[in-house]
Design an enzyme around this catalytic site. Structure first.
Site, PDB file in Angstrom:
ATOM      1  N   ALA A   1     -21.338 -30.691  14.602  1.00 21.17           N
ATOM      2  CA  ALA A   1     -21.685 -29.270  14.654  1.00 21.17           C
ATOM      3  C   ALA A   1     -20.685 -28.459  13.848  1.00 21.17           C
ATOM      4  O   ALA A   1     -19.569 -28.196  14.303  1.00 21.17           O
ATOM      5  CB  ALA A   1     -21.725 -28.804  16.106  1.00 21.17           C
TER       6      ALA A   1
ATOM      7  N   GLU B   1     -20.940 -37.874   2.987  1.00 16.55           N
ATOM      8  CA  GLU B   1     -22.135 -37.162   3.446  1.00 16.55           C
ATOM      9  C   GLU B   1     -23.001 -36.736   2.262  1.00 16.55           C
ATOM     10  O   GLU B   1     -24.222 -36.899   2.269  1.00 16.55           O
ATOM     11  CB  GLU B   1     -21.736 -35.937   4.270  1.00 16.55           C
ATOM     12  CG  GLU B   1     -22.936 -35.150   4.787  1.00 16.55           C
ATOM     13  CD  GLU B   1     -22.546 -34.004   5.717  1.00 16.55           C
ATOM     14  OE1 GLU B   1     -23.439 -33.236   6.099  1.00 16.55           O
ATOM     15  OE2 GLU B   1     -21.344 -33.885   6.067  1.00 16.55           O
TER      16      GLU B   1
ATOM     17  N   LEU C   1     -50.440 -33.588  -9.430  1.00 24.52           N
ATOM     18  CA  LEU C   1     -51.230 -34.711  -9.938  1.00 24.52           C
ATOM     19  C   LEU C   1     -52.193 -35.263  -8.883  1.00 24.52           C
ATOM     20  O   LEU C   1     -53.184 -35.902  -9.219  1.00 24.52           O
ATOM     21  CB  LEU C   1     -50.304 -35.828 -10.438  1.00 24.52           C
ATOM     22  CG  LEU C   1     -49.573 -35.526 -11.748  1.00 24.52           C
ATOM     23  CD1 LEU C   1     -48.536 -36.606 -12.049  1.00 24.52           C
ATOM     24  CD2 LEU C   1     -50.563 -35.407 -12.917  1.00 24.52           C
TER      25      LEU C   1
ATOM     26  N   GLY D   1     -56.294 -31.399  -5.205  1.00 24.29           N
ATOM     27  CA  GLY D   1     -56.531 -30.841  -3.874  1.00 24.29           C
ATOM     28  C   GLY D   1     -56.121 -31.772  -2.753  1.00 24.29           C
ATOM     29  O   GLY D   1     -55.679 -31.328  -1.684  1.00 24.29           O
TER      30      GLY D   1
ATOM     31  N   THR E   1     -24.590 -26.338   0.015  1.00 25.75           N
ATOM     32  CA  THR E   1     -25.683 -25.954  -0.881  1.00 25.75           C
ATOM     33  C   THR E   1     -25.402 -26.417  -2.310  1.00 25.75           C
ATOM     34  O   THR E   1     -24.254 -26.678  -2.685  1.00 25.75           O
ATOM     35  CB  THR E   1     -25.876 -24.429  -0.893  1.00 25.75           C
ATOM     36  OG1 THR E   1     -24.708 -23.818  -1.473  1.00 25.75           O
ATOM     37  CG2 THR E   1     -26.091 -23.884   0.514  1.00 25.75           C
ATOM     38  N   ASN E   2     -26.450 -26.495  -3.102  1.00 29.69           N
ATOM     39  CA  ASN E   2     -26.261 -26.908  -4.498  1.00 29.69           C
ATOM     40  C   ASN E   2     -25.429 -25.900  -5.279  1.00 29.69           C
ATOM     41  O   ASN E   2     -24.766 -26.263  -6.255  1.00 29.69           O
ATOM     42  CB  ASN E   2     -27.618 -27.128  -5.164  1.00 29.69           C
ATOM     43  CG  ASN E   2     -28.238 -28.449  -4.738  1.00 29.69           C
ATOM     44  OD1 ASN E   2     -27.693 -29.159  -3.887  1.00 29.69           O
ATOM     45  ND2 ASN E   2     -29.365 -28.800  -5.327  1.00 29.69           N
ATOM     46  N   GLU E   3     -25.443 -24.654  -4.834  1.00 33.98           N
ATOM     47  CA  GLU E   3     -24.584 -23.658  -5.475  1.00 33.98           C
ATOM     48  C   GLU E   3     -23.104 -23.974  -5.205  1.00 33.98           C
ATOM     49  O   GLU E   3     -22.252 -23.823  -6.099  1.00 33.98           O
ATOM     50  CB  GLU E   3     -24.931 -22.253  -4.964  1.00 33.98           C
ATOM     51  CG  GLU E   3     -26.278 -21.721  -5.441  1.00 33.98           C
ATOM     52  CD  GLU E   3     -27.468 -22.404  -4.772  1.00 33.98           C
ATOM     53  OE1 GLU E   3     -28.551 -22.449  -5.383  1.00 33.98           O
ATOM     54  OE2 GLU E   3     -27.313 -22.902  -3.629  1.00 33.98           O
TER      55      GLU E   3
END
Length: 381
Positions: free
Chosen positions: A124, A244, A339, A342, A367-369
């Site tokens: 956590a 991680e 691809l 529907g 985050t990727n930032e």
């Protein structure tokens, strides 16, 4: 392609695991998604077969094998579905804090039941007002006699509902300067007074992976449950985030491989204008582009895994892999759904689930930032 870090024993292990998952996971995965939970019975079966915490020392109930076995487990459970991420978190994110920084008494107390699945773990860190900025967490732990008194709230916690043991990042010294020196790690167990679960969160994807809020109200935690040294928690977190983020990259890579595989099968069987849509140039070009990205990603990832197993510091490259492979996976999810036409938007087609599950990989584990910030800093910018 041949993996640089795998030997014959790893492939024998993979066949055994795959056979287990074909019996115990694949047939029930849709049901777990609908029920929004992977049952504890599955964890116990994983433990019984030796598929939990394989790198833990044998004296604590593990197999004492190299991390290549963990990679095999993470690849195979991702092929089942991204909601299996809680197993990866237990094996390779939470348990390493205990094996690396725990006391001998803590290892003997917790690890054997972690390897059997009797104990499910969580970590956590994230709070309602704090995500990537871990130095500014608000959860406090005040030492009174033989117990820490913990107050605060955590959110977006993987395995949050079922967890029996949670490693909680908290402030043991709220006035520390710099702030990160006040962070410590405490193990809070299911039966500790003042520990409760909040909402089981309703997510866009990863439906059977339980994610929850955790609440600590004057929660009494024995001081023996401190992991490592007080005030060293932030350092421990930074040391373990490399693995991680590597796990997230592995999952993204496997998801991309699976999405391409199922899409190639689909375009070969689906016809339009009297011929399979695999024969249209646009389809072929899209498939070729995705296959190239996937092959390049796998080559980079495999080298990183080998370096990690050999104990090298690969923080910069892991940050690159985490951001790039998750971004590629999101792009591939969108292309593969397109691809499928529907049908790709229908729940009975796996690509729809993958399309929902993939985006969060660019958010969690940093985050990727944040990944780009780490890369830029380590490049001297």
């Amino acid at each position: 392609m041949a993996h640089l870090y795998l030997k014959e024993e790893h492939e024998i292990f993979r066949k055994s695991l795959r056979k287990f998952l074909e019996k115990e996971a694949y047939p029930f995965y849709d049901q777990w998604e609908e029920e929004r939970m992977i049952p504890r019975e599955f964890w116990l079966k994983m433990g019984e077969q030796g598929f939990l915490c394989p790198d833990v020392d044998e004296k604590y109930g593990g197999s004492g094998v190299d991390w290549g076995f963990s990679v095999v487990i993470n690849e195979e459970i991702e092929r089942v579905g991204s909601s299996m991420v809680g197993v990866a978190l237990h094996n390779d994110i939470v348990i390493p804090y205990i094996t690396a920084y725990g006391t001998e008494e803590q290892k003997q107390r917790w690890l054997p039941r972690c390897t059997t699945g009797e104990i499910i773990t969580a970590i956590a860190m994230t709070e309602p007002g704090t995500g990537s900025d871990l130095a500014n967490i608000k959860t406090t732990a005040r030492l009174e006699g033989d117990h820490y008194i913990v107050n605060g709230q955590k959110t977006f916690i993987t395995n949050g509902i079922q967890s029996d043991l949670v490693i909680v990042a908290c402030k043991t010294d709220p006035d520390a300067v710099p702030k990160h020196k006040g962070v410590s790690l405490l193990v809070i167990e299911r039966d500790h007074p003042g520990f409760s679960r909040g909402r089981k969160l309703n997510k866009v994807g990863l439906h059977s992976q339980d994610t929850a809020e955790l609440i600590f109200e004057d929660c009494r935690v024995p001081k023996e449950n401190l992991i490592g040294e007080e005030g060293k928690g932030f350092i421990y977190l930074m040391e373990k985030l490399q693995q991680e983020r590597l796990l997230v990259a592995i999952a993204a890579q496997v998801a991309s491989e699976e999405m391409l595989r199922m899409t190639i099968e689909y375009v070969k069987s689906r016809e339009a204008f009297g011929k399979p849509i695999s024969q249209f140039q646009n389809t072929q070009f899209k498939i070729a582009e995705m296959a190239t990205d996937i092959e390049m990603g796998r080559a980079f990832l495999d080298q990183l895994i080998l370096d990690h197993i050999n104990g090298r510091d690969i923080v910069t490259k892991v940050s690159m892999a985490k951001f790039k492979l998750t971004d590629i996976a999101k792009q591939i999810a969108a292309e593969c759904m397109q691809l499928h036409g529907g049908y790709g938007y229908m729940e009975e087609y796996e690509i729809a689930r993958r399309y929902r599950d993939i985006p969060v990989s660019s958010i969690y584990a940093g985050t990727n930032e944040i990944m780009k910030t780490i890369i830029a800093k380590n490049l001297g910018l």
